[in-house]
Design an enzyme around this catalytic site. Structure first.
Site, PDB file in Angstrom:
ATOM      1  N   SER A  22      54.298  41.140  35.059  1.00  0.00           N
ATOM      2  CA  SER A  22      53.191  40.570  35.843  1.00  0.00           C
ATOM      3  C   SER A  22      53.536  40.509  37.328  1.00  0.00           C
ATOM      4  O   SER A  22      52.762  40.001  38.126  1.00  0.00           O
ATOM      5  CB  SER A  22      52.854  39.167  35.342  1.00  0.00           C
ATOM      6  OG  SER A  22      54.002  38.333  35.341  1.00  0.00           O
ATOM      7  N   ASN A 109      57.197  28.573  31.398  1.00  0.00           N
ATOM      8  CA  ASN A 109      55.857  28.096  31.025  1.00  0.00           C
ATOM      9  C   ASN A 109      55.377  26.963  31.928  1.00  0.00           C
ATOM     10  O   ASN A 109      54.224  26.954  32.364  1.00  0.00           O
ATOM     11  CB  ASN A 109      55.844  27.647  29.561  1.00  0.00           C
ATOM     12  CG  ASN A 109      56.136  28.799  28.617  1.00  0.00           C
ATOM     13  OD1 ASN A 109      56.200  29.953  29.039  1.00  0.00           O
ATOM     14  ND2 ASN A 109      56.332  28.497  27.337  1.00  0.00           N
ATOM     15  N   THR A 154       6.333  31.254  46.329  1.00  0.00           N
ATOM     16  CA  THR A 154       6.652  31.062  44.913  1.00  0.00           C
ATOM     17  C   THR A 154       6.185  32.338  44.221  1.00  0.00           C
ATOM     18  O   THR A 154       5.180  32.935  44.656  1.00  0.00           O
ATOM     19  CB  THR A 154       5.932  29.844  44.285  1.00  0.00           C
ATOM     20  OG1 THR A 154       4.528  30.079  44.327  1.00  0.00           O
ATOM     21  CG2 THR A 154       6.243  28.551  45.031  1.00  0.00           C
ATOM     22  N   HIS A 155       6.891  32.778  43.218  1.00  0.00           N
ATOM     23  CA  HIS A 155       6.595  34.053  42.536  1.00  0.00           C
ATOM     24  C   HIS A 155       6.571  35.220  43.529  1.00  0.00           C
ATOM     25  O   HIS A 155       5.854  36.199  43.315  1.00  0.00           O
ATOM     26  CB  HIS A 155       5.256  34.013  41.792  1.00  0.00           C
ATOM     27  CG  HIS A 155       5.058  32.786  40.973  1.00  0.00           C
ATOM     28  ND1 HIS A 155       5.435  32.703  39.645  1.00  0.00           N
ATOM     29  CD2 HIS A 155       4.547  31.569  41.296  1.00  0.00           C
ATOM     30  CE1 HIS A 155       5.146  31.493  39.178  1.00  0.00           C
ATOM     31  NE2 HIS A 155       4.608  30.782  40.169  1.00  0.00           N
ATOM     32  N   SER A 276      23.001  55.497  57.600  1.00  0.00           N
ATOM     33  CA  SER A 276      22.975  56.420  56.476  1.00  0.00           C
ATOM     34  C   SER A 276      23.598  57.738  56.930  1.00  0.00           C
ATOM     35  O   SER A 276      23.520  58.097  58.102  1.00  0.00           O
ATOM     36  CB  SER A 276      21.523  56.628  56.038  1.00  0.00           C
ATOM     37  OG  SER A 276      21.383  57.890  55.422  1.00  0.00           O
ATOM     38  N   LYS A 282      17.960  55.042  59.561  1.00  0.00           N
ATOM     39  CA  LYS A 282      18.303  53.902  58.720  1.00  0.00           C
ATOM     40  C   LYS A 282      19.246  52.901  59.388  1.00  0.00           C
ATOM     41  O   LYS A 282      20.140  53.258  60.120  1.00  0.00           O
ATOM     42  CB  LYS A 282      18.976  54.385  57.424  1.00  0.00           C
ATOM     43  CG  LYS A 282      18.037  55.075  56.457  1.00  0.00           C
ATOM     44  CD  LYS A 282      16.945  54.157  55.938  1.00  0.00           C
ATOM     45  CE  LYS A 282      17.429  53.283  54.819  1.00  0.00           C
ATOM     46  NZ  LYS A 282      17.695  53.991  53.592  1.00  0.00           N
ATOM     47  N   ASN A 284      21.035  49.750  57.505  1.00  0.00           N
ATOM     48  CA  ASN A 284      21.085  49.162  56.161  1.00  0.00           C
ATOM     49  C   ASN A 284      21.832  47.832  56.100  1.00  0.00           C
ATOM     50  O   ASN A 284      22.826  47.655  56.790  1.00  0.00           O
ATOM     51  CB  ASN A 284      21.758  50.138  55.187  1.00  0.00           C
ATOM     52  CG  ASN A 284      20.927  51.385  54.954  1.00  0.00           C
ATOM     53  OD1 ASN A 284      19.695  51.342  55.044  1.00  0.00           O
ATOM     54  ND2 ASN A 284      21.586  52.484  54.678  1.00  0.00           N
ATOM     55  N   GLU A 289      24.076  43.441  50.544  1.00  0.00           N
ATOM     56  CA  GLU A 289      24.019  44.089  49.227  1.00  0.00           C
ATOM     57  C   GLU A 289      25.348  43.997  48.495  1.00  0.00           C
ATOM     58  O   GLU A 289      25.399  43.774  47.277  1.00  0.00           O
ATOM     59  CB  GLU A 289      23.619  45.561  49.384  1.00  0.00           C
ATOM     60  CG  GLU A 289      22.175  45.738  49.815  1.00  0.00           C
ATOM     61  CD  GLU A 289      21.916  47.184  50.218  1.00  0.00           C
ATOM     62  OE1 GLU A 289      21.592  47.983  49.336  1.00  0.00           O
ATOM     63  OE2 GLU A 289      22.030  47.496  51.418  1.00  0.00           O
ATOM     64  N   TYR A 316      51.841  27.478  24.945  1.00  0.00           N
ATOM     65  CA  TYR A 316      51.735  28.698  25.749  1.00  0.00           C
ATOM     66  C   TYR A 316      51.627  29.938  24.864  1.00  0.00           C
ATOM     67  O   TYR A 316      52.282  30.057  23.837  1.00  0.00           O
ATOM     68  CB  TYR A 316      52.962  28.837  26.669  1.00  0.00           C
ATOM     69  CG  TYR A 316      52.938  30.119  27.485  1.00  0.00           C
ATOM     70  CD1 TYR A 316      52.242  30.180  28.690  1.00  0.00           C
ATOM     71  CD2 TYR A 316      53.568  31.278  27.041  1.00  0.00           C
ATOM     72  CE1 TYR A 316      52.193  31.363  29.431  1.00  0.00           C
ATOM     73  CE2 TYR A 316      53.533  32.456  27.775  1.00  0.00           C
ATOM     74  CZ  TYR A 316      52.835  32.489  28.970  1.00  0.00           C
ATOM     75  OH  TYR A 316      52.779  33.654  29.696  1.00  0.00           O
ATOM     76  N   GLN A 321      48.905  34.935  30.608  1.00  0.00           N
ATOM     77  CA  GLN A 321      49.319  35.673  31.810  1.00  0.00           C
ATOM     78  C   GLN A 321      48.102  36.373  32.435  1.00  0.00           C
ATOM     79  O   GLN A 321      48.094  36.668  33.627  1.00  0.00           O
ATOM     80  CB  GLN A 321      50.391  36.701  31.428  1.00  0.00           C
ATOM     81  CG  GLN A 321      50.837  37.590  32.569  1.00  0.00           C
ATOM     82  CD  GLN A 321      52.125  38.333  32.254  1.00  0.00           C
ATOM     83  OE1 GLN A 321      53.194  37.753  32.214  1.00  0.00           O
ATOM     84  NE2 GLN A 321      52.023  39.626  31.993  1.00  0.00           N
ATOM     85  N   LYS A 324      45.777  35.150  35.796  1.00  0.00           N
ATOM     86  CA  LYS A 324      46.000  35.318  37.232  1.00  0.00           C
ATOM     87  C   LYS A 324      45.131  36.403  37.860  1.00  0.00           C
ATOM     88  O   LYS A 324      44.488  36.166  38.887  1.00  0.00           O
ATOM     89  CB  LYS A 324      47.483  35.564  37.502  1.00  0.00           C
ATOM     90  CG  LYS A 324      48.255  34.238  37.517  1.00  0.00           C
ATOM     91  CD  LYS A 324      49.739  34.389  37.553  1.00  0.00           C
ATOM     92  CE  LYS A 324      50.335  34.710  36.206  1.00  0.00           C
ATOM     93  NZ  LYS A 324      50.027  33.719  35.144  1.00  0.00           N
TER      94      LYS A 324
HETATM   95  N1  ARG Z   1      54.533  35.824  33.618  1.00  0.00           N
HETATM   96  C1  ARG Z   1      54.249  34.759  32.723  1.00  0.00           C
HETATM   97  C2  ARG Z   1      52.778  34.322  32.902  1.00  0.00           C
HETATM   98  O1  ARG Z   1      52.201  34.648  33.851  1.00  0.00           O
HETATM   99  C3  ARG Z   1      55.149  33.609  32.959  1.00  0.00           C
HETATM  100  C4  ARG Z   1      55.388  32.756  31.751  1.00  0.00           C
HETATM  101  C5  ARG Z   1      56.116  33.521  30.738  1.00  0.00           C
HETATM  102  N2  ARG Z   1      56.560  32.717  29.645  1.00  0.00           N
HETATM  103  C6  ARG Z   1      57.009  33.266  28.510  1.00  0.00           C
HETATM  104  N3  ARG Z   1      57.416  32.461  27.616  1.00  0.00           N
HETATM  105  N4  ARG Z   1      56.982  34.543  28.315  1.00  0.00           N
HETATM  106  O2  ARG Z   1      52.234  33.656  32.092  1.00  0.00           O
END
Ligand code: ARG
Length: 457
Positions: A22, A109, A154-155, A276, A282, A284, A289, A316, A321, A324
């Site tokens: 990660s 964790n 309205t509408h 454009s 144009k 825009n 948008e 956990y 993970q 994020k």
């Molecule tokens: N990279 C992990 C996450 O974002 C960190 C926690 C990992 N914990 C584990 N027991 N593998 O959740």
């Protein structure tokens, strides 16, 4: 070699590392990770789990890592699985055995829960600032247009006269609620999970309150299993952001309509519009948008988080993970949108005359005509019917209520007098709507003052 290699007889397959890793997206939490570790090490020293000497070495080592990352001297190693492992590995490389003591009484964790909460608290601060800038811009623009009459819809049909200032202040209320929701979400995010360990706390005599105080959290999480497996705060924040985006999207839609030739109520600044590649004429509203379009991905982020957490057993699970990328995307997107939308709004040219012309057509003073009859003693339902008949006459004879001769009015109801023209005068219609929350300049002034007051609090 992985940090957890002891139990394993074989090296990890490189595909597993890539899949599991990660660090490509959690490295953005490096500062929070290091600050959390500094607080943790300080506490370990204070309660005697580490010596003062060890604590000092760890704290200084961590500070050095932070500085090296910020100065670009240290780059993230994709082999490190995640930001937590990376920082610890560098620390151990640099300090030797003492580096290996940092993780005492801690798990990734509770560490990731801490980092994520700290990171999102910072981001909420930034979103808060951007929302306030937008609100200020709305109030300033509204202030200039408390007398700018335009049709209210309205509408998507012209309905009753309002002012541009009144219309803008409706959005101020939405963003003000968003600000309030953000503060509420902050309150529940500002809780310190470290000390929850992997899930069952620790046997060491740690001082969680001290870590909480060092990192300026409000309080500590009261249950270790919840502390490591709660992602409600991510979902709440994604929800707050989805609502902000929904409001921005409605506003954008109106900006798009208003700058079309069909409306021409506003003109966007050249710096905030695009051309454009084929049509030379144009201009825009791409920004509006894109804001409207990006609302969809934020809704997707919210759904991803909700679906990811559904049915996850305690505590956990690696699924988490996935929180994020979703919440970071929502945060990045709303910041990007607010950063561009606000100056686009601030630089808009308002074409008052076109608004006024649109207000003159479409019979938006018909309710006022009926109200006039009510004041003359006619029951509202009857007044409503007479006015409807008059509108039909206008349509047939290509008139507006303002240009219809009094003799015609009197054919439908003898309560009409010369003063009807004054009663349905567009400016007058707006002025008279002085009810609290209404479009009269006075009411809107009050709304602006209230919003400004709340922003100053
Ligand atoms: N990279 C992990 C996450 O974002 C960190 C926690 C990992 N914990 C584990 N027991 N593998 O959740």
């Amino acid at each position: 070699m992985k940090m957890w290699a002891g139990r394993f007889k074989q090296e990890e397959d490189s595909r597993v590392n890539d899949f599991n890793s990660s660090i490509s997206f959690d490295s953005r939490m490096y500062r929070q990770d290091i600050m959390g570790s500094i607080a943790h090490a300080t506490m370990l020293g204070k309660v005697g789990i580490l010596t003062q000497e060890e604590t000092t070495q760890l704290v200084e080592g961590l500070q050095q890592i932070l500085q090296d990352i910020e100065e670009g001297k240290l780059t993230f190693d994709p082999e490190a699985e995640d930001i937590h492992m990376f920082v610890e590995a560098v620390l151990t490389q640099r300090l030797g055995t003492v580096g290996k003591k940092l993780h005492t009484s801690r798990s990734r964790n509770d560490q990731v829960a801490l980092d994520n909460r700290m990171y999102l608290m910072d981001e909420m601060g930034k979103i808060d600032t951007l929302l306030r800038e937008l609100l200020k811009t709305i109030c300033d623009l509204a202030q200039q247009h408390t007398h700018t009459v335009m049709p209210g819809y309205t509408h998507m049909q012209r309905a009753q006269p309002v002012t541009f200032g009144h219309h803008l202040m409706a959005y101020a209320q939405m963003f003000l609620r968003d600000l309030d929701r953000l503060a509420d979400c902050k309150r529940r995010t500002n809780v310190m999970p470290l000390g929850s360990g992997a899930l069952a706390g620790t046997t060491h005599p740690i001082d969680r309150q001290m870590v909480c105080d060092l990192l300026h959290f409000d309080c500590i999480t009261p249950n270790s299993m919840d502390g490591v497996s709660d992602r409600d705060y991510c979902i709440e924040l994604a929800n707050v952001i989805a609502l902000i985006m929904m409001h921005l999207s409605r506003f954008s839609e109106e900006m798009i309509l208003w700058c079309s030739w069909e409306f021409k109520f506003i003109e966007l600044d050249d710096a905030f519009s695009t051309g454009s590649s084929i049509m030379p004429q144009k201009k825009n509203p791409d920004i509006a948008e894109l804001v409207r379009g990006k609302t969809a991905r934020v809704y997707g982020d919210l759904m991803a988080l909700l679906a990811m957490m559904k049915s996850l057993p305690l505590a956990y699970n690696k699924d988490m993970q996935e929180d994020k990328e979703a919440i970071f995307d929502a945060v990045d997107t709303v910041k990007l949108c607010l950063t561009t939308f606000t100056p686009m709004l601030a630089t808009v040219t308002v074409l008052k005359d076109n608004m006024k012309k649109a207000a003159a057509k479409g019979f938006i003073n018909a309710t006022d005509c009926a109200d006039y009859l009510v004041r003359k003693g006619i029951a509202f339902r009857d007044a409503y019917k007479v006015t409807g008949q008059l509108v039909a006459v206008c349509i047939d004879t290509d008139n507006t209520l303002d240009s219809l001769p009094l003799s015609v009015y009197q054919q439908y109801c003898d309560a009409f007098g010369e003063d009807i023209y004054d009663a349905i005068d567009m400016t007058r219609c707006v002025m008279d709507r002085s009810v609290a929350g209404g479009p009269s300049p006075k009411s809107v002034e009050l709304q602006i003052a209230q919003v400004r007051g709340q922003l100053a609090e």
